[in-house]
Design a protein around this motif. Structure first.
Motif, mmCIF file in Angstrom:
data_model
loop_
_atom_site.group_PDB
_atom_site.id
_atom_site.type_symbol
_atom_site.label_atom_id
_atom_site.label_comp_id
_atom_site.label_asym_id
_atom_site.label_seq_id
_atom_site.Cartn_x
_atom_site.Cartn_y
_atom_site.Cartn_z
ATOM 1 N N PHE A 67 0.857 -1.089 -0.087
ATOM 2 C CA PHE A 67 0.049 0.074 0.066
ATOM 3 C C PHE A 67 0.675 1.299 0.032
ATOM 4 C CE2 PHE A 67 -3.603 -2.473 1.416
ATOM 5 C CZ PHE A 67 -4.712 -2.407 0.339
ATOM 6 N N ALA A 68 1.904 1.272 0.773
ATOM 7 C CA ALA A 68 2.973 2.272 0.734
ATOM 8 C C ALA A 68 3.513 2.657 -0.700
ATOM 9 C CB ALA A 68 4.144 2.257 1.635
ATOM 10 N N PHE A 69 3.955 1.478 -1.445
ATOM 11 C CA PHE A 69 4.333 1.670 -2.621
ATOM 12 C C PHE A 69 3.364 2.079 -3.679
ATOM 13 C CE2 PHE A 69 5.403 -0.507 -6.799
ATOM 14 C CZ PHE A 69 6.490 0.572 -7.299
ATOM 15 N N TRP A 70 2.203 1.471 -3.603
ATOM 16 C CA TRP A 70 1.157 1.616 -4.505
ATOM 17 C C TRP A 70 0.288 3.019 -4.379
ATOM 18 C CZ3 TRP A 70 -4.325 2.379 -3.190
ATOM 19 C CH2 TRP A 70 -5.020 2.316 -4.263
ATOM 20 N N SER A 71 0.386 3.433 -3.342
ATOM 21 C CA SER A 71 -0.143 4.972 -3.149
ATOM 22 C C SER A 71 0.832 5.781 -3.846
ATOM 23 C CB SER A 71 -0.404 5.263 -1.614
ATOM 24 O OG SER A 71 1.122 5.333 -0.928
ATOM 25 N N THR A 72 1.969 5.509 -4.208
ATOM 26 C CA THR A 72 3.016 6.800 -4.555
ATOM 27 C C THR A 72 2.783 6.469 -6.165
ATOM 28 O OG1 THR A 72 4.700 4.986 -5.067
ATOM 29 C CG2 THR A 72 4.465 6.321 -2.718
ATOM 30 N N LYS A 76 1.139 7.863 -12.194
ATOM 31 C CA LYS A 76 2.263 7.427 -12.805
ATOM 32 C C LYS A 76 2.117 6.154 -13.618
ATOM 33 C CE LYS A 76 5.085 9.498 -9.298
ATOM 34 N NZ LYS A 76 5.806 9.352 -8.005
ATOM 35 N N ILE A 77 0.980 5.313 -13.281
ATOM 36 C CA ILE A 77 0.922 4.254 -14.176
ATOM 37 C C ILE A 77 -0.844 4.481 -14.409
ATOM 38 C CG2 ILE A 77 2.139 2.866 -12.720
ATOM 39 C CD1 ILE A 77 -0.234 1.503 -11.337
ATOM 40 N N PRO A 78 -1.108 3.771 -15.608
ATOM 41 C CA PRO A 78 -2.413 3.787 -15.827
ATOM 42 C C PRO A 78 -3.507 3.542 -15.064
ATOM 43 C CG PRO A 78 -1.217 2.414 -17.619
ATOM 44 C CD PRO A 78 -0.217 2.784 -16.342
ATOM 45 N N ALA A 79 -4.658 4.293 -14.952
ATOM 46 C CA ALA A 79 -5.627 4.204 -14.084
ATOM 47 C C ALA A 79 -6.307 2.641 -13.924
ATOM 48 C CB ALA A 79 -6.762 5.203 -14.491
ATOM 49 N N TRP A 80 -6.410 2.038 -14.905
ATOM 50 C CA TRP A 80 -7.007 0.896 -14.940
ATOM 51 C C TRP A 80 -6.142 -0.064 -14.350
ATOM 52 C CZ3 TRP A 80 -4.336 -3.467 -16.335
ATOM 53 C CH2 TRP A 80 -3.291 -3.468 -17.254
ATOM 54 N N LEU A 81 -4.724 -0.033 -14.441
ATOM 55 C CA LEU A 81 -3.598 -0.991 -13.493
ATOM 56 C C LEU A 81 -3.857 -0.114 -12.020
ATOM 57 C CD1 LEU A 81 -1.491 -3.064 -13.619
ATOM 58 C CD2 LEU A 81 -0.248 -1.226 -14.317
ATOM 59 N N PHE A 82 -3.844 1.040 -11.705
ATOM 60 C CA PHE A 82 -3.939 1.467 -10.490
ATOM 61 C C PHE A 82 -5.072 0.856 -9.607
ATOM 62 C CE2 PHE A 82 -4.736 4.601 -7.308
ATOM 63 C CZ PHE A 82 -3.482 4.827 -6.513
ATOM 64 N N SER A 83 -6.163 0.954 -10.337
ATOM 65 C CA SER A 83 -7.419 0.392 -9.728
ATOM 66 C C SER A 83 -7.613 -0.777 -9.694
ATOM 67 C CB SER A 83 -8.736 0.834 -10.664
ATOM 68 O OG SER A 83 -8.714 2.274 -10.801
ATOM 69 N N THR A 84 -7.141 -1.732 -10.651
ATOM 70 C CA THR A 84 -7.199 -3.256 -10.487
ATOM 71 C C THR A 84 -6.118 -3.659 -9.498
ATOM 72 O OG1 THR A 84 -7.599 -3.318 -12.981
ATOM 73 C CG2 THR A 84 -6.602 -5.492 -11.692
ATOM 74 N N CYS A 85 -5.232 -3.185 -9.529
ATOM 75 C CA CYS A 85 -4.170 -3.556 -8.265
ATOM 76 C C CYS A 85 -4.815 -3.077 -6.930
ATOM 77 C CB CYS A 85 -2.701 -2.968 -8.461
ATOM 78 S SG CYS A 85 -1.832 -3.583 -9.856
ATOM 79 N N GLY A 86 -5.351 -1.876 -6.844
ATOM 80 C CA GLY A 86 -6.002 -1.555 -5.314
ATOM 81 C C GLY A 86 -7.030 -2.424 -5.121
ATOM 82 N N LEU A 87 -7.831 -2.881 -6.210
ATOM 83 C CA LEU A 87 -8.989 -3.682 -5.995
ATOM 84 C C LEU A 87 -8.453 -5.154 -5.359
ATOM 85 C CD1 LEU A 87 -11.966 -4.475 -5.884
ATOM 86 C CD2 LEU A 87 -11.579 -5.408 -8.289
ATOM 87 N N LEU A 88 -7.357 -5.479 -6.098
ATOM 88 C CA LEU A 88 -6.807 -6.982 -5.879
ATOM 89 C C LEU A 88 -6.395 -6.941 -4.336
ATOM 90 C CD1 LEU A 88 -5.442 -8.038 -9.308
ATOM 91 C CD2 LEU A 88 -7.501 -9.135 -8.084
ATOM 92 N N ILE A 89 -5.630 -6.050 -4.057
ATOM 93 C CA ILE A 89 -4.612 -5.712 -2.838
ATOM 94 C C ILE A 89 -6.002 -5.781 -1.672
ATOM 95 C CG2 ILE A 89 -4.092 -3.619 -2.859
ATOM 96 C CD1 ILE A 89 -2.057 -6.700 -1.759
ATOM 97 N N THR A 90 -6.911 -4.857 -2.034
ATOM 98 C CA THR A 90 -7.817 -4.732 -0.934
ATOM 99 C C THR A 90 -8.788 -5.999 -0.684
ATOM 100 O OG1 THR A 90 -8.152 -2.308 -1.717
ATOM 101 C CG2 THR A 90 -9.944 -3.242 -0.522
ATOM 102 N N ILE A 91 -9.055 -6.689 -1.878
ATOM 103 C CA ILE A 91 -9.819 -8.042 -1.691
ATOM 104 C C ILE A 91 -8.923 -9.056 -0.626
ATOM 105 C CG2 ILE A 91 -10.390 -10.109 -2.750
ATOM 106 C CD1 ILE A 91 -11.184 -8.162 -5.110
#
Length: 179
Positions: A67-72, A76-91
């Motif tokens: 989460f520390a890395f992802w929040s930075t 800087k990365i495509p929105a779909w990738l940011f959202s998908t990674c956020g969803l997966l790690i939140t699950i």
């Protein structure tokens, strides 16, 4: 009925004593085996407890780092990738926290059950009832734990793999341009 001679009687007594000695020796061996098995069970329980604590530590550190890395990475990365990674790690995190909450309530219920067993009048079956309840609890929690652990690990690793894949692709593309 004929009375045995003194020598026959001595022989019978000697055989009876030998049989009793064998029985006592067998009981001693059985008791030793029981103590060894109990020691192995206790060792196994301690190892499982340490393994669980270690797993939890690794998972919490992994979530915090991710989460520390992802929040930075926002913007800087495509929105779909940011959202998908956020969803997966939140699950993944939700499954992990869900399991910890379920385990907390389940453990409290188990502790109440074992306390009621121990509060009963002291009898031979008390120890056996306690051990049976403890073993059933451990077996059940191990089965259910896997139902949470596997999807939690899969979704967490998938989020990490997606980011690693993206950065690897970006690195390859950047290397081609610089060449």
């Amino acid at each position: 009925m004929r009375q045995p001679s003194l020598e026959e009687w001595y022989g019978q007594v000697a055989r009876a004593i030998d049989q009793l000695n064998e029985d006592v020796q067998k009981m001693k061996n059985d008791q030793l085996v029981d103590k060894q098995i109990e020691a192995f069970i206790q060792l196994n329980e301690k190892l499982m407890g340490h393994a669980t604590n270690y797993t939890n530590l690794i998972m919490v550190a992994g979530y915090a780092g991710f989460f520390a890395f992802w929040s930075t990475l926002a913007g800087k990365i495509p929105a779909w990738l940011f959202s998908t990674c956020g969803l997966l790690i939140t699950i993944s995190l939700t499954l992990f926290i869900g399991w910890e909450l379920i385990k907390m309530f389940w453990s409290a219920k188990h502790m109440r059950r074992t306390q009621s067993i121990l509060a009963q009048s002291r009898r031979q079956a008390t120890v056996a009832d306690y051990e049976k309840a403890f073993q059933e609890f451990n077996a059940q929690t191990q089965k259910v734990w896997m139902l949470f652990l596997i999807p939690s690990v899969i979704t967490g690793v998938l989020a990490a793999v997606m980011l690693v894949g993206f950065f690897s692709r970006e690195l390859v593309c950047a290397a081609r341009i610089c060449s």
